[in-house]
Design a protein around this motif. Structure first.
Motif, PDB file in Angstrom:
ATOM      1  N   CYS A  83     -28.206-113.662-108.012  1.00  0.00           N
ATOM      2  CA  CYS A  83     -28.298-113.741-106.551  1.00  0.00           C
ATOM      3  C   CYS A  83     -29.408-114.706-106.145  1.00  0.00           C
ATOM      4  O   CYS A  83     -30.357-114.309-105.468  1.00  0.00           O
ATOM      5  CB  CYS A  83     -28.584-112.371-105.946  1.00  0.00           C
ATOM      6  SG  CYS A  83     -27.268-111.199-106.225  1.00  0.00           S
ATOM      7  N   GLU A 110     -32.356-105.452-104.515  1.00  0.00           N
ATOM      8  CA  GLU A 110     -31.710-106.749-104.264  1.00  0.00           C
ATOM      9  C   GLU A 110     -32.009-107.260-102.860  1.00  0.00           C
ATOM     10  O   GLU A 110     -32.278-108.426-102.650  1.00  0.00           O
ATOM     11  CB  GLU A 110     -30.181-106.593-104.342  1.00  0.00           C
ATOM     12  CG  GLU A 110     -29.579-106.688-105.697  1.00  0.00           C
ATOM     13  CD  GLU A 110     -28.060-106.524-105.612  1.00  0.00           C
ATOM     14  OE1 GLU A 110     -27.400-107.068-106.470  1.00  0.00           O
ATOM     15  OE2 GLU A 110     -27.540-105.846-104.698  1.00  0.00           O
ATOM     16  N   ASP A 111     -31.910-106.369-101.879  1.00  0.00           N
ATOM     17  CA  ASP A 111     -32.069-106.789-100.477  1.00  0.00           C
ATOM     18  C   ASP A 111     -33.537-106.882-100.061  1.00  0.00           C
ATOM     19  O   ASP A 111     -33.903-107.760 -99.277  1.00  0.00           O
ATOM     20  CB  ASP A 111     -31.384-105.783 -99.529  1.00  0.00           C
ATOM     21  CG  ASP A 111     -29.907-106.063 -99.327  1.00  0.00           C
ATOM     22  OD1 ASP A 111     -29.331-106.812-100.147  1.00  0.00           O
ATOM     23  OD2 ASP A 111     -29.327-105.527 -98.351  1.00  0.00           O
ATOM     24  N   ASP A 147     -36.721-106.281-102.079  1.00  0.00           N
ATOM     25  CA  ASP A 147     -37.888-106.481-102.933  1.00  0.00           C
ATOM     26  C   ASP A 147     -38.782-107.554-102.309  1.00  0.00           C
ATOM     27  O   ASP A 147     -38.302-108.610-101.886  1.00  0.00           O
ATOM     28  CB  ASP A 147     -37.461-106.934-104.336  1.00  0.00           C
ATOM     29  CG  ASP A 147     -38.674-107.184-105.229  1.00  0.00           C
ATOM     30  OD1 ASP A 147     -39.624-106.376-105.175  1.00  0.00           O
ATOM     31  OD2 ASP A 147     -38.685-108.195-105.958  1.00  0.00           O
ATOM     32  N   ALA A 185     -29.682-101.694-105.462  1.00  0.00           N
ATOM     33  CA  ALA A 185     -29.145-102.377-104.281  1.00  0.00           C
ATOM     34  C   ALA A 185     -30.250-102.575-103.244  1.00  0.00           C
ATOM     35  O   ALA A 185     -30.328-103.619-102.584  1.00  0.00           O
ATOM     36  CB  ALA A 185     -27.986-101.586-103.694  1.00  0.00           C
ATOM     37  N   ARG A 238     -22.064-110.154-106.324  1.00  0.00           N
ATOM     38  CA  ARG A 238     -22.789-110.623-107.520  1.00  0.00           C
ATOM     39  C   ARG A 238     -21.911-111.530-108.366  1.00  0.00           C
ATOM     40  O   ARG A 238     -22.383-112.458-108.999  1.00  0.00           O
ATOM     41  CB  ARG A 238     -23.253-109.433-108.368  1.00  0.00           C
ATOM     42  CG  ARG A 238     -24.366-108.628-107.742  1.00  0.00           C
ATOM     43  CD  ARG A 238     -24.686-107.391-108.593  1.00  0.00           C
ATOM     44  NE  ARG A 238     -25.386-106.406-107.793  1.00  0.00           N
ATOM     45  CZ  ARG A 238     -25.025-105.126-107.675  1.00  0.00           C
ATOM     46  NH1 ARG A 238     -23.993-104.649-108.341  1.00  0.00           N
ATOM     47  NH2 ARG A 238     -25.718-104.314-106.910  1.00  0.00           N
ATOM     48  N   PRO A 283     -32.879-105.570-112.958  1.00  0.00           N
ATOM     49  CA  PRO A 283     -33.407-106.414-111.903  1.00  0.00           C
ATOM     50  C   PRO A 283     -33.416-107.902-112.238  1.00  0.00           C
ATOM     51  O   PRO A 283     -33.031-108.713-111.423  1.00  0.00           O
ATOM     52  CB  PRO A 283     -34.828-105.887-111.720  1.00  0.00           C
ATOM     53  CG  PRO A 283     -34.754-104.463-112.128  1.00  0.00           C
ATOM     54  CD  PRO A 283     -33.701-104.390-113.201  1.00  0.00           C
ATOM     55  N   TYR A 339     -32.506-114.020-103.469  1.00  0.00           N
ATOM     56  CA  TYR A 339     -33.869-113.980-104.004  1.00  0.00           C
ATOM     57  C   TYR A 339     -34.779-114.954-103.267  1.00  0.00           C
ATOM     58  O   TYR A 339     -35.855-114.599-102.827  1.00  0.00           O
ATOM     59  CB  TYR A 339     -33.831-114.304-105.503  1.00  0.00           C
ATOM     60  CG  TYR A 339     -35.186-114.165-106.160  1.00  0.00           C
ATOM     61  CD1 TYR A 339     -35.832-115.281-106.661  1.00  0.00           C
ATOM     62  CD2 TYR A 339     -35.818-112.929-106.233  1.00  0.00           C
ATOM     63  CE1 TYR A 339     -37.076-115.170-107.248  1.00  0.00           C
ATOM     64  CE2 TYR A 339     -37.061-112.808-106.817  1.00  0.00           C
ATOM     65  CZ  TYR A 339     -37.686-113.926-107.325  1.00  0.00           C
ATOM     66  OH  TYR A 339     -38.919-113.810-107.891  1.00  0.00           O
ATOM     67  N   ARG A 391     -20.942-104.862-103.265  1.00  0.00           N
ATOM     68  CA  ARG A 391     -22.102-105.616-103.774  1.00  0.00           C
ATOM     69  C   ARG A 391     -21.795-106.256-105.125  1.00  0.00           C
ATOM     70  O   ARG A 391     -22.193-107.394-105.393  1.00  0.00           O
ATOM     71  CB  ARG A 391     -23.323-104.703-103.863  1.00  0.00           C
ATOM     72  CG  ARG A 391     -23.939-104.422-102.503  1.00  0.00           C
ATOM     73  CD  ARG A 391     -25.067-103.417-102.582  1.00  0.00           C
ATOM     74  NE  ARG A 391     -25.689-103.276-101.275  1.00  0.00           N
ATOM     75  CZ  ARG A 391     -26.713-103.995-100.830  1.00  0.00           C
ATOM     76  NH1 ARG A 391     -27.269-104.905-101.613  1.00  0.00           N
ATOM     77  NH2 ARG A 391     -27.199-103.800 -99.614  1.00  0.00           N
ATOM     78  N   VAL A 445     -30.050-109.273-111.758  1.00  0.00           N
ATOM     79  CA  VAL A 445     -29.689-109.232-110.333  1.00  0.00           C
ATOM     80  C   VAL A 445     -30.260-110.480-109.660  1.00  0.00           C
ATOM     81  O   VAL A 445     -29.592-111.195-108.930  1.00  0.00           O
ATOM     82  CB  VAL A 445     -30.264-107.965-109.652  1.00  0.00           C
ATOM     83  CG1 VAL A 445     -30.107-108.081-108.146  1.00  0.00           C
ATOM     84  CG2 VAL A 445     -29.557-106.734-110.163  1.00  0.00           C
ATOM     85  N   ILE A 446     -31.533-110.756-109.977  1.00  0.00           N
ATOM     86  CA  ILE A 446     -32.175-111.935-109.389  1.00  0.00           C
ATOM     87  C   ILE A 446     -31.450-113.193-109.847  1.00  0.00           C
ATOM     88  O   ILE A 446     -31.140-114.068-109.059  1.00  0.00           O
ATOM     89  CB  ILE A 446     -33.666-111.973-109.797  1.00  0.00           C
ATOM     90  CG1 ILE A 446     -34.398-110.835-109.097  1.00  0.00           C
ATOM     91  CG2 ILE A 446     -34.289-113.304-109.442  1.00  0.00           C
ATOM     92  CD1 ILE A 446     -35.735-110.504-109.694  1.00  0.00           C
TER      93      ILE A 446
END
Ligand code: TXA
Ligand code: MG
Length: 346
Positions: free
Chosen positions: A13, A180-181, A183, A177, A313, A6, A17, A309, A9-10
């Motif tokens: 992206c 990502e969208d 949270d 995934a 990224r 995570p 975020y 996706r 990912v943040i």
């Protein structure tokens, strides 16, 4: 394909975020759990929960709780005219949400439930209009994935759930995934494995007359016709807005441009190979920055959305996708590729 934690990912992206957490009025704490009973308790107390199925992850709410249903539309930024699918743990629950099971529907239920098939049936009055975008029909599906079944059983009520992505983005096939969208926008993610099929369910209108295939999925038209021979594919036309509003919206799109390649093509001709990606069944000449050669069409379908996706990224600009034969899941895969490549929605 390797999944990132995570934090990274943040990190990769930042726009996503900021949009979903930092600048969002939601900024709620999203619980991550692998325990279906814990996730079900959140549904029972009016929350919204993402959960895995055999097709893609869904974002669920109690069908009879209008406030919870409206939270799904807000969290996903889903157009209000796009109806939701009701997920059930037991075929007996159909009687709570639909007024009639037509002969064709009964035959499909016997053949394909539980599984990746959604049947559109006449809706019962007690289902709030928000769940079906005002339609007098309701999509019903009984997932076969064991964790989904345990979760739905523990909820004790039908759960309406669209795919658990921000509207227009590729459907999520991993809990990361979803994270990502969504949270900070939803109450809970029930963590499971990556999904087995990777494309959304087959949708068939069984409200009366000959069944109509509205959305292609893992259960093909030929398999449906083997059970109810008069089933046909619904050709989009003037009536599509009434039949299946969701098909009119932008779908499955990565930020990168999607380009579909003819099956026979031997090599890539990307303007800038360092920002191009390729997915398909055979290796092509002209190696791009990211390449995924799949051993089968089933595997191609299973990984497509996660590949899209991953391209986003990595800041990929163009994704080249090889065409496949439109048999079995190949028909659904080509449908999703065409929608992802369609720029007319932008
Ligand atoms: O595999 C799936 O179906 C996943 C998982 C979570 O079950 N769900 C899913 O939901 O893909 P969603 O909302 O992303 O897509 C539902 C599709 C839309 O195209 C919608 O228009 C159509 O099903 N649909 C739902 N209810 C309908 C109805 N009453 N009449 C016609 N089409 C309907
Ligand atoms: Mg969807």
């Amino acid at each position: 394909m390797k999944l990132q934690a995570p934090a990274s990912v943040i990190g990769t992206c930042p726009v996503l975020y900021e949009a979903t957490v930092v600048n969002s009025p939601f900024a709620m704490k999203t619980l991550l759990t692998a325990e279906p009973n814990e996730a079900a308790n959140i549904i029972k107390s009016g929350g919204i929960v993402a959960f895995p199925t055999e097709t893609v992850y869904g974002l669920g709410a109690n069908i009879f709780d209008e406030d919870a249903v409206s939270k799904i539309f807000e969290a996903k930024m889903r157009p209000a005219d796009n109806p939701l699918i009701a997920h059930i743990a037991d075929v007996r629950a159909i009687g709570e949400i639909a007024t009639e099971v037509t002969d064709a529907a009964a035959r499909f239920i016997a053949a394909f439930f539980p599984g990746p098939l959604t049947l559109v049936l006449p809706k019962a009055d007690r289902v709030p209009p928000a769940a079906t975008a005002g339609l007098d029909s309701i999509g019903v599906r009984m997932p076969r994935f064991p964790l989904a079944q345990r979760f739905l059983k523990a909820c004790g009520t039908p759960v309406v759930a669209p795919s658990a992505n921000i509207s227009g983005r590729p459907s999520p096939t991993t809990w990361l995934a979803v994270f990502e969208d969504l949270d900070g926008r939803i109450d809970c993610i029930l963590q499971g494995e990556s999904t087995e099929i990777g494309l959304e369910s087959t949708v068939v209108d069984c409200t009366g007359g000959a069944p109509l295939l509205l959305r292609k999925g893992a259960i093909s038209l030929i398999e449906l016709q083997a059970v109810v021979p008069e089933t046909s594919f619904f050709q989009s036309g003037g009536g599509e807005a009434i039949r299946s509003p969701g098909l009119l919206h932008k779908h499955y799109s990565p930020r990168a441009r999607v380009i579909i390649l003819d099956k026979g093509i031997a090599g890539l001709n990307a303007a800038d190979p360092s920002s191009a990606a390729y997915i398909g069944l055979t290796r092509l000449k002209g190696v791009p920055a990211l390449e995924l050669v799949c051993p089968s069409t089933i595997e191609y379908a299973r990984t497509l959305f996660e590949f899209f996706r991953e391209c986003d990224r990595r800041g990929i600009a163009e994704i080249y996708c090889q065409s496949v034969d439109e048999t079995g899941i190949g028909a659904a895969l080509m449908d999703r590729l065409r929608r992802a490549a369609d720029r007319s929605f932008n």
